[in-house]
Design an enzyme around this catalytic site. Structure first.
Site, PDB file in Angstrom:
ATOM      1  N   LYS A  35     115.727  -1.382 -58.168  1.00  0.00           N
ATOM      2  CA  LYS A  35     117.267  -2.176 -58.274  1.00  0.00           C
ATOM      3  C   LYS A  35     118.135  -1.895 -58.008  1.00  0.00           C
ATOM      4  O   LYS A  35     119.397  -1.802 -57.038  1.00  0.00           O
ATOM      5  CB  LYS A  35     117.215  -2.702 -60.426  1.00  0.00           C
ATOM      6  CG  LYS A  35     117.162  -3.537 -61.111  1.00  0.00           C
ATOM      7  CD  LYS A  35     117.128  -3.393 -62.209  1.00  0.00           C
ATOM      8  CE  LYS A  35     116.603  -4.672 -62.938  1.00  0.00           C
ATOM      9  NZ  LYS A  35     116.653  -6.148 -62.500  1.00  0.00           N
ATOM     10  N   GLU A  47     123.226   8.889 -52.690  1.00  0.00           N
ATOM     11  CA  GLU A  47     122.774  10.271 -51.906  1.00  0.00           C
ATOM     12  C   GLU A  47     121.412   9.486 -51.706  1.00  0.00           C
ATOM     13  O   GLU A  47     120.598   9.596 -51.110  1.00  0.00           O
ATOM     14  CB  GLU A  47     123.003  11.247 -51.525  1.00  0.00           C
ATOM     15  CG  GLU A  47     125.020  11.512 -51.522  1.00  0.00           C
ATOM     16  CD  GLU A  47     124.983  11.646 -50.305  1.00  0.00           C
ATOM     17  OE1 GLU A  47     123.743  12.028 -49.333  1.00  0.00           O
ATOM     18  OE2 GLU A  47     126.072  11.249 -49.211  1.00  0.00           O
ATOM     19  N   SER A  77     107.861  19.308 -74.080  1.00  0.00           N
ATOM     20  CA  SER A  77     109.289  18.740 -74.129  1.00  0.00           C
ATOM     21  C   SER A  77     109.400  17.626 -75.524  1.00  0.00           C
ATOM     22  O   SER A  77     110.440  17.645 -75.944  1.00  0.00           O
ATOM     23  CB  SER A  77     110.280  18.850 -72.365  1.00  0.00           C
ATOM     24  OG  SER A  77     109.966  19.678 -71.722  1.00  0.00           O
ATOM     25  N   HIS A 129     125.828   9.738 -68.685  1.00  0.00           N
ATOM     26  CA  HIS A 129     125.061   9.407 -69.116  1.00  0.00           C
ATOM     27  C   HIS A 129     124.932   8.189 -69.242  1.00  0.00           C
ATOM     28  O   HIS A 129     125.918   7.979 -70.243  1.00  0.00           O
ATOM     29  CB  HIS A 129     124.401  10.108 -70.158  1.00  0.00           C
ATOM     30  CG  HIS A 129     123.918  11.572 -70.120  1.00  0.00           C
ATOM     31  ND1 HIS A 129     123.399  12.206 -70.711  1.00  0.00           N
ATOM     32  CD2 HIS A 129     124.031  11.778 -68.528  1.00  0.00           C
ATOM     33  CE1 HIS A 129     123.348  13.591 -69.548  1.00  0.00           C
ATOM     34  NE2 HIS A 129     123.788  13.870 -68.120  1.00  0.00           N
ATOM     35  N   GLU A 149     116.664   6.819 -68.896  1.00  0.00           N
ATOM     36  CA  GLU A 149     117.684   7.691 -69.982  1.00  0.00           C
ATOM     37  C   GLU A 149     118.088   7.398 -67.938  1.00  0.00           C
ATOM     38  O   GLU A 149     117.705   8.089 -67.242  1.00  0.00           O
ATOM     39  CB  GLU A 149     117.976   8.607 -70.102  1.00  0.00           C
ATOM     40  CG  GLU A 149     119.276   9.849 -69.784  1.00  0.00           C
ATOM     41  CD  GLU A 149     119.426  10.879 -70.182  1.00  0.00           C
ATOM     42  OE1 GLU A 149     119.584  11.810 -71.421  1.00  0.00           O
ATOM     43  OE2 GLU A 149     118.192  11.705 -69.467  1.00  0.00           O
TER      44      GLU A 149
END
Length: 219
Positions: A33, A51, A62, A133, A152
């Site tokens: 997208k 960019e 994690s 974010h 995210e």
């Protein structure tokens, strides 16, 4: 950073790996997208706001670390419920206004649900960190069902990404507990980065204005 001792979660992560298909597919959907939106913007405005794009999947270590920090049991259900950034995409822009252009373009997609946002441009973190974010849900169409899957999205300028990358490496060396003078210098560097972004934007706008003046003279 010290490696944590993982609980016995082999069976849990065997089940979790089945979920990875959804997260990986969601990354592909969002990535595609963004590339299409960037191509369209370049075609219409002769300028591409993006960019480059980076994507990543959160490591199992994690995920365990984050659940333990939240005081939650290590289960697949809790991964889905409490971990918003299992799948993450970072969008690197040239200038600060591009960040909000991309936010708008993503938000206007009919099949993307924006769950929540955090604007660290307006309200930087105490460390000096700046970025935008978004937690979004994108539908993943499987053979027999549709599964809304969270991703995210972090959107920042090249300069902000440079600072964030080095800040992460420095904090990693100190296991997240850098001395105060280091934190102070990093905040000062973040202010310099913000000033640099402002100066580069002003230069770009000046060049754009000069080009428009040249075009008027030719007419």
């Amino acid at each position: 950073m010290a490696k944590i001792e993982l609980p016995d979660v082999k069976d849990i992560f065997l089940e979790y790996r089945k979920m990875q298909l959804l997260y990986q597919s969601a990354l592909k959907e969002i990535g595609t997208k963004l590339e299409i939106l960037n191509d369209e913007f370049k075609f219409v405005h002769k300028y591409n706001p993006i960019e480059h794009i980076e994507s990543r999947m959160k490591s199992e270590e994690s995920i365990v670390r984050k659940l333990m920090k939240k005081g939650q049991d290590i289960t697949v259900e809790n991964i889905e419920r409490y971990i918003d950034d299992v799948a993450g995409i970072r969008v690197i822009c040239s200038f600060t206004p591009d960040i909000y252009r991309i936010v708008d373009m993503i938000s206007n997609q009919d099949d993307i649900e924006v769950v929540r946002t955090k604007d660290y441009m307006v309200n930087p973190k105490p460390s000096g960190y700046r970025s935008y974010h978004m937690i979004v849900k994108v539908p993943i169409f499987l053979s027999d069902t549709v599964v809304p899957t969270r991703v995210e999205i972090q959107i920042r300028t090249v300069a902000m990404d440079f600072w964030a990358s080095l800040e992460h490496k420095i904090y990693y060396k100190y296991d997240g507990h850098a001395p105060e003078y280091i934190r102070t210098e990093l905040r000062e560097c973040a202010e310099m980065i913000s000033f640099l972004d402002s100066k580069m934007l002003a230069i770009n706008e000046e060049i754009h204005s000069l080009k428009q003046d040249d075009m008027r003279e030719e007419l």
